[in-house]
Design a protein around this motif. Structure first.
Motif, short mmCIF file in Angstrom:
data_model
loop_
_atom_site.label_atom_id
_atom_site.label_comp_id
_atom_site.label_asym_id
_atom_site.label_seq_id
_atom_site.Cartn_x
_atom_site.Cartn_y
_atom_site.Cartn_z
N PHE A 151 0.67 -1.16 -0.15
CA PHE A 151 -0.09 -0.08 -0.22
C PHE A 151 0.81 1.14 -0.05
O PHE A 151 2.12 1.21 0.88
CB PHE A 151 -0.71 -0.24 1.21
N LYS A 152 0.40 2.21 -0.69
CA LYS A 152 1.29 3.48 -0.92
C LYS A 152 0.28 4.66 -0.67
O LYS A 152 -0.85 4.45 -1.26
CB LYS A 152 2.15 3.62 -2.08
N ALA A 153 0.76 5.65 -0.37
CA ALA A 153 -0.01 7.22 -0.30
C ALA A 153 0.92 8.07 -0.77
O ALA A 153 1.82 8.07 -0.38
CB ALA A 153 -0.71 7.28 1.19
N PHE A 154 0.19 9.03 -1.47
CA PHE A 154 0.79 10.07 -1.99
C PHE A 154 0.27 11.45 -1.60
O PHE A 154 -0.89 11.49 -1.41
CB PHE A 154 0.73 9.99 -3.62
N ASP A 155 0.98 12.57 -1.43
CA ASP A 155 0.46 13.75 -1.08
C ASP A 155 -0.09 14.83 -1.93
O ASP A 155 -0.12 14.14 -3.16
CB ASP A 155 1.82 14.66 -0.23
N GLN A 156 -0.29 15.75 -1.53
CA GLN A 156 -0.97 16.79 -2.56
C GLN A 156 -0.26 17.16 -3.67
O GLN A 156 -0.93 17.48 -4.95
CB GLN A 156 -1.21 18.13 -1.84
N ASN A 157 1.04 16.94 -3.86
CA ASN A 157 1.98 17.13 -4.88
C ASN A 157 2.12 15.70 -5.85
O ASN A 157 2.95 15.83 -6.68
CB ASN A 157 3.18 17.77 -4.67
N GLY A 158 1.68 14.71 -5.30
CA GLY A 158 1.91 13.42 -6.15
C GLY A 158 3.09 12.89 -5.70
O GLY A 158 3.87 11.85 -6.11
N ASP A 159 3.88 13.36 -4.36
CA ASP A 159 5.04 12.79 -3.67
C ASP A 159 4.64 11.67 -2.85
O ASP A 159 3.49 11.71 -2.13
CB ASP A 159 5.96 14.00 -3.26
N LEU A 160 5.39 10.62 -2.78
CA LEU A 160 5.11 9.65 -1.89
C LEU A 160 5.25 9.82 -0.23
O LEU A 160 6.13 10.36 0.02
CB LEU A 160 6.14 8.27 -2.11
N LEU A 161 4.35 9.56 0.11
CA LEU A 161 3.98 9.89 1.87
C LEU A 161 4.77 8.61 2.44
O LEU A 161 5.59 8.85 3.61
CB LEU A 161 2.75 10.02 1.99
N GLY A 162 4.63 7.31 1.90
CA GLY A 162 5.08 6.25 2.56
C GLY A 162 4.61 4.89 2.12
O GLY A 162 3.65 4.93 1.24
N THR A 163 5.07 3.83 2.42
CA THR A 163 4.65 2.40 1.92
C THR A 163 4.46 1.44 3.13
O THR A 163 5.06 1.51 4.37
CB THR A 163 5.89 1.94 1.00
N LEU A 164 3.23 0.96 3.12
CA LEU A 164 3.01 -0.34 4.02
C LEU A 164 3.04 -1.54 3.43
O LEU A 164 2.74 -1.59 2.17
CB LEU A 164 1.61 -0.07 4.90
N THR A 165 3.50 -2.61 4.09
CA THR A 165 3.31 -3.96 3.44
C THR A 165 2.98 -4.81 4.19
O THR A 165 2.90 -4.68 5.62
CB THR A 165 4.76 -4.41 3.04
N GLY A 166 2.33 -6.16 3.59
CA GLY A 166 1.54 -7.09 4.48
C GLY A 166 1.75 -8.48 3.88
O GLY A 166 1.98 -8.73 2.73
N ASN A 167 1.85 -9.43 4.71
CA ASN A 167 1.82 -10.68 4.34
C ASN A 167 0.55 -11.80 5.15
O ASN A 167 1.19 -12.80 5.65
CB ASN A 167 3.17 -11.21 4.81
N HIS A 168 -0.47 -11.33 4.90
CA HIS A 168 -1.66 -11.94 5.79
C HIS A 168 -2.54 -12.64 4.78
O HIS A 168 -3.36 -13.13 5.49
CB HIS A 168 -2.42 -10.88 6.50
N ALA A 169 -2.38 -12.87 3.73
CA ALA A 169 -3.24 -13.51 2.80
C ALA A 169 -3.04 -15.19 3.10
O ALA A 169 -2.11 -15.53 3.45
CB ALA A 169 -2.59 -13.46 1.40
N ASP A 170 -4.22 -15.81 3.12
CA ASP A 170 -4.39 -17.09 3.52
C ASP A 170 -4.47 -18.14 2.24
O ASP A 170 -4.93 -19.48 2.55
CB ASP A 170 -5.42 -17.29 4.50
N ASP A 171 -4.13 -17.67 0.99
CA ASP A 171 -4.21 -18.51 -0.14
C ASP A 171 -5.59 -19.35 -0.29
O ASP A 171 -5.69 -20.31 -0.81
CB ASP A 171 -3.06 -19.60 0.06
N ASN A 172 -6.84 -18.46 0.08
CA ASN A 172 -7.86 -19.17 0.00
C ASN A 172 -9.01 -18.13 -0.63
O ASN A 172 -9.14 -16.88 -0.15
CB ASN A 172 -8.76 -19.65 1.32
N ASN A 173 -9.46 -18.47 -1.65
CA ASN A 173 -10.42 -17.47 -2.66
C ASN A 173 -11.74 -17.94 -2.51
O ASN A 173 -12.47 -17.59 -3.21
CB ASN A 173 -10.13 -17.27 -3.90
N SER A 174 -12.31 -18.48 -1.46
CA SER A 174 -13.54 -18.86 -1.17
C SER A 174 -14.34 -18.03 -0.28
O SER A 174 -15.46 -18.08 0.40
CB SER A 174 -13.53 -20.24 -0.46
N GLY A 175 -14.02 -16.72 -0.25
CA GLY A 175 -14.71 -15.70 0.64
C GLY A 175 -14.41 -15.36 1.99
O GLY A 175 -15.16 -14.73 3.03
N GLY A 176 -13.49 -16.19 2.51
CA GLY A 176 -12.85 -16.08 3.94
C GLY A 176 -12.48 -14.46 4.35
O GLY A 176 -12.03 -13.82 3.63
#
Length: 247
Positions: A151-176
């Protein structure tokens, strides 16, 4: 302490005055310094949002749940993808858990937003003219796809505010929904766009796009014009100090 007279006393006065001026001088702070990134945090319904309790203070606030099968909240466009029910029909999608009216560990009965290219991700871009000002708060809920999530967010000038990362996917696409996480950002100067993506060659599904503009509060920081007057006043005081020294 020795008594200062003559030029030394005047120099001490000037240094003190200039010190007062420079202590008040920092007027402009880079937007990134005031930015806050939020997440990834568990999310099953809107009350789990960090923005939920603050709604009363917003000039505007929009929550897109996609339950009308459209992306139609004002002032935002998506760079890719579409509403899951439109792409897949009524069965294959992964909504925020509470959108079907019950927290039961399944998002199959709600709707969401999908892109087939998680590597390219999705940019949600905000229109300041339509909204009457860029949002100061913006977020999205990741509901399905592969690791790693970015995930990234950008300020009013289009400059990067920061980045978040995650590894919480459970490899299940059945709606969990136990894997669902909120990602967001706060920036008093405004947020022009947010981005969410994941591993290349994998789809990505998101929900509960939310953004708002917090009403400005009184700012006690001196304006540049006030600082100019302060500086002029201090300069004007220096001849006075010299006259006193001659008396």
């Amino acid at each position: 302490m020795p008594h200062l007279t003559g030029p030394r006393r005047c120099s001490r006065f000037i240094a003190s005055a200039l010190g007062m001026l420079f202590m008040a001088a920092p007027l402009v702070t880079p937007s990134a310094a005031s930015a806050q990134l939020l997440g990834p945090t568990p999310y099953l319904q809107f009350s789990d949002s960090p923005f939920y309790a603050a709604q009363a203070g917003f000039q505007y606030f929009y929550l897109e749940t996609f339950e009308d099968h459209l992306l139609n909240v004002p002032g935002v466009t998506a760079s890719a993808g579409g509403v899951s029910s439109v792409i897949f029909g009524p069965n294959i999608h992964d909504s925020v858990d509470g959108d079907d009216g019950v927290i039961d560990g399944s998002g199959l009965n709600g709707d969401s937003y999908f892109s087939s290219d998680g590597g390219a991700g999705i940019f949600f871009t905000f229109n300041a003219t339509t909204l009457g000002g860029l949002p100061t708060h913006a977020g999205i809920v990741w509901t399905d796809g592969a690791n790693p999530i970015t995930f990234k967010a950008f300020d009013q000038n289009g400059d990067l505010l920061g980045t978040l990362t995650g590894n919480h996917a459970d490899d299940n696409n059945s709606g969990g929904t136990a894997e669902d996480r909120f990602y967001g950002a706060i920036n008093s100067g405004g947020i022009s766009k947010i981005f969410i993506g994941n591993a290349p060659f994998n789809g990505i599904e998101v929900d509960h796009l939310q953004y708002g503009r917090l009403a400005p509060t009184a700012d006690t920081t001196p304006e540049p014009s006030s600082m100019a007057l302060l500086g002029t006043g201090l300069v004007a005081m220096i001849p006075m100090a010299r006259r006193k020294r001659k008396q």
